[in-house]
Design a protein around this motif. Sequence first.
Motif, PDB file in Angstrom:
ATOM      1  N   ALA A 131       0.918  -1.369  -0.074  1.00  0.00           N
ATOM      2  CA  ALA A 131      -0.051  -0.121  -0.077  1.00  0.00           C
ATOM      3  C   ALA A 131       0.884   1.299  -0.158  1.00  0.00           C
ATOM      4  N   SER A 132       2.160   1.203   0.318  1.00  0.00           N
ATOM      5  CA  SER A 132       2.852   2.380   0.560  1.00  0.00           C
ATOM      6  C   SER A 132       4.256   1.999   0.077  1.00  0.00           C
ATOM      7  N   PRO A 133       5.109   3.070  -0.257  1.00  0.00           N
ATOM      8  CA  PRO A 133       6.745   2.750  -0.696  1.00  0.00           C
ATOM      9  C   PRO A 133       7.501   2.096   0.301  1.00  0.00           C
ATOM     10  N   LYS A 134       6.986   1.765   1.610  1.00  0.00           N
ATOM     11  CA  LYS A 134       7.628   1.042   2.415  1.00  0.00           C
ATOM     12  C   LYS A 134       7.239  -0.621   2.342  1.00  0.00           C
ATOM     13  N   ASP A 135       6.484  -0.775   1.236  1.00  0.00           N
ATOM     14  CA  ASP A 135       6.061  -2.345   0.964  1.00  0.00           C
ATOM     15  C   ASP A 135       6.972  -2.482  -0.446  1.00  0.00           C
ATOM     16  N   MET A 136       7.687  -1.634  -0.832  1.00  0.00           N
ATOM     17  CA  MET A 136       8.365  -1.858  -2.172  1.00  0.00           C
ATOM     18  C   MET A 136       9.168  -2.983  -2.187  1.00  0.00           C
TER      19      MET A 136
END
Length: 145
Positions: free
Chosen positions: A111-116
């Motif tokens: 859902a966010s860049p942290k999950d890239m």
Amino acid sequence: MRAQINADLKTAMKAGDKQRVGTLRLINAAIQSAEIEAKKELDDAGVLAVMTKMVKQRRDSIAQYTTGGRPELAATEQAEIDIIEAYLPKQMDDAAVTAAIAEAIKETGAASPKDMGKVMGLLKSKFAGQMDFQKASAAVKAALG
């Protein structure tokens, strides 16, 4: 895959194709070096990773030679890329890459860049050697950002 490379090396040697012989020897040397570093024999996925890295290095060299005004060296590097890519799986087109990224994001629930990292890990496991992960990384970042 190594057996195919070695068979093609013998054929190129018999045919006197110096460019192909040189490139296939470079492939064998790179694979052997990676095996020594890993302290085990590489499977086909490992060999693909080594050859993908070789293509990337040559593309970087082409860019440097082109900006440095050395088109003959850039042409040599391109010839090596052509030989190496014959052993790699067919590269995915942009539409297929976009679809694969969308599917990976959906599958991982990113859902966010942290999950890239999750998305890139999934893409690398499913599509090794089939996509340019540098471009894919930028597309994933854009999709998540």
